[in-house]
Design an enzyme around this catalytic site. Structure first.
Site, PDB file in Angstrom:
ATOM      1  CG  ASP A 118      -1.545   1.454   1.506  1.00 61.35           C
ATOM      2  OD1 ASP A 118      -2.370   1.162  -0.147  1.00 61.35           O
ATOM      3  OD2 ASP A 118      -1.930   2.207   2.017  1.00 61.35           O
ATOM      4  CB  SER A 119       0.013   5.135  -1.286  1.00 56.84           C
ATOM      5  OG  SER A 119      -1.205   4.319  -0.284  1.00 56.84           O
ATOM      6  CB  CYS A 137      -2.704   0.954  -2.778  1.00 57.09           C
ATOM      7  SG  CYS A 137      -2.335   2.446  -2.647  1.00 57.09           S
ATOM      8  CB  THR A 175      -4.105   5.556  -5.732  1.00 54.34           C
ATOM      9  OG1 THR A 175      -4.890   6.028  -4.892  1.00 54.34           O
ATOM     10  CG2 THR A 175      -3.387   7.083  -6.852  1.00 54.34           C
ATOM     11  CD  GLU A 181      -1.572   8.249   6.818  1.00 55.24           C
ATOM     12  OE1 GLU A 181      -1.138   8.441   7.681  1.00 55.24           O
ATOM     13  OE2 GLU A 181      -2.016   7.338   6.137  1.00 55.24           O
ATOM     14  CB  CYS A 238      -9.154   5.468  -0.536  1.00 51.81           C
ATOM     15  SG  CYS A 238      -8.388   5.751   0.624  1.00 51.81           S
ATOM     16  CG  HIS A 264      -6.109   5.810   4.453  1.00 50.01           C
ATOM     17  ND1 HIS A 264      -5.072   5.303   3.403  1.00 50.01           N
ATOM     18  CD2 HIS A 264      -5.505   6.655   5.576  1.00 50.01           C
ATOM     19  CE1 HIS A 264      -4.201   5.779   3.759  1.00 50.01           C
ATOM     20  NE2 HIS A 264      -4.422   6.670   5.188  1.00 50.01           N
TER      21      HIS A 264
HETATM   22  N1  DGL Z   1      -3.165   3.827  -0.186  1.00 53.04           N
HETATM   23  C1  DGL Z   1      -4.126   4.749  -1.067  1.00 53.04           C
HETATM   24  C2  DGL Z   1      -5.383   3.980  -1.840  1.00 53.04           C
HETATM   25  O1  DGL Z   1      -5.889   3.340  -1.099  1.00 53.04           O
HETATM   26  C3  DGL Z   1      -4.709   6.560  -0.673  1.00 53.04           C
HETATM   27  C4  DGL Z   1      -4.032   7.037   0.070  1.00 53.04           C
HETATM   28  C5  DGL Z   1      -3.033   7.638  -0.583  1.00 53.04           C
HETATM   29  O2  DGL Z   1      -3.206   8.825  -1.358  1.00 53.04           O
HETATM   30  O3  DGL Z   1      -1.637   7.227  -0.969  1.00 53.04           O
HETATM   31  O4  DGL Z   1      -6.413   4.048  -2.939  1.00 53.04           O
END
Ligand code: DGL
Length: 268
Positions: free
Chosen positions: A6-7, A69, A71, A154, A186, A188
């Site tokens: 994940d990011s 992730c 994204t 966050e 997403c 989060h």
């Molecule tokens: N983890 C990212 C997602 O699921 C969101 C957080 C980011 O923008 O890095 O899209």
């Protein structure tokens, strides 16, 4: 070993479900906390960061990597699967989260109006629209970028009235479009799922996206013994991040629901 990328540490919402549904497998989690958020970056950069992280997990012994992730799944997965993987790691696998979630929507009877909240990059990519339309061309997709939610979560602001207000603003347009189900696109957002469900009301099905991803992984492994038999089975999980702060540690343990050791690594 199964790698989960994940990011940041939002992907631990997915890990929590994987540990519940597939407790026998050893996991290695990698959160690129030093370079997050990915959600407002260009496709080229998201691809480069994601490929680097996947390669790190392969080198560390993962045979299969889940890109948790949204994204990165939206902007990098296709290119990784179609161009990079066959040339460099043909016996390894990389899976994303968008197809399994779209497939789950396809299984819900009588559903034609689907809402999505996600990062700006995920919305712009049109990845959910494409997958959903492929499954059922009749489906109408309504997307809403919700870029303020990741920083608020966050920051630990999930229960603050400011967050509820912003959330109501993001969901208003989707509710006006009479969506029947909502995708939390997403990693989060499941942390806000109680609040989101309250705002959406009983008529809108809010999908449990981490659970869908975990169950789809379970199904994948049952259909791919050539990969499944190569995976380590014990509980020596590792949690890697590219930057480590006390806030990351607090959030990680809250979101996973257990104490963990976060290890800092360098992707360069
Ligand atoms: N983890 C990212 C997602 O699921 C969101 C957080 C980011 O923008 O890095 O899209």
């Amino acid at each position: 070993m199964i790698g989960v990328f994940d990011s940041g540490i939002g992907g631990l919402t997915v890990v929590k479900q994987i540990l519940k549904e597939l407790p026998e497998y050893r996991l290695m989690y990698l959160g690129d906390t030093a370079r997050m958020p990915y959600g407002n970056r260009s496709q080229d950069l998201i691809y480069r960061f994601t490929r680097q992280a996947v390669e790190y997990l392969f080198q560390a012994g993962c045979k299969l990597v889940i890109i948790a992730c949204n994204t990165a799944s939206a902007e990098a997965l296709r290119k990784i699967q179609q161009e990079w993987l066959p040339k460099n790691y043909p016996d390894h696998r990389v899976l994303g989260v968008i197809r399994p979630i779209a497939q789950e929507v396809g299984k819900l009877p009588g559903l034609s109006r689907v809402g999505i909240i996600a990062t700006s990059s995920t919305v712009k990519s049109g990845a959910y629209d494409r997958e959903l339309k492929q499954i059922n061309p009749e489906i109408k997709v309504f997307s809403q970028a919700a870029p303020l939610l990741v920083p608020l979560i966050e920051e630990g602001w999930q229960n603050r009235p400011e967050t509820a207000k912003i959330l109501r603003g993001y969901l208003r347009g989707l509710k006006n479009r009479k969506i029947q189900t909502l995708i939390l696109g997403c990693t989060h957002y499941p942390i806000l799922s109680k609040r989101i469900k309250n705002i959406c009301g009983k008529k809108i099905i809010v999908l449990d996206t981490p659970k869908i991803v975990a169950l789809s992984l379970k199904d994948y492994l049952s259909r791919h013994p050539e990969i499944e038999t190569k995976l380590a089975k014990d509980d020596c999980h590792r949690f890697l991040v590219t930057d480590l702060t006390s806030q990351f540690k607090t959030n990680a343990e809250n979101w996973l629901g257990q104490k963990i050791n976060l290890e800092k690594i360098d992707l360069n």
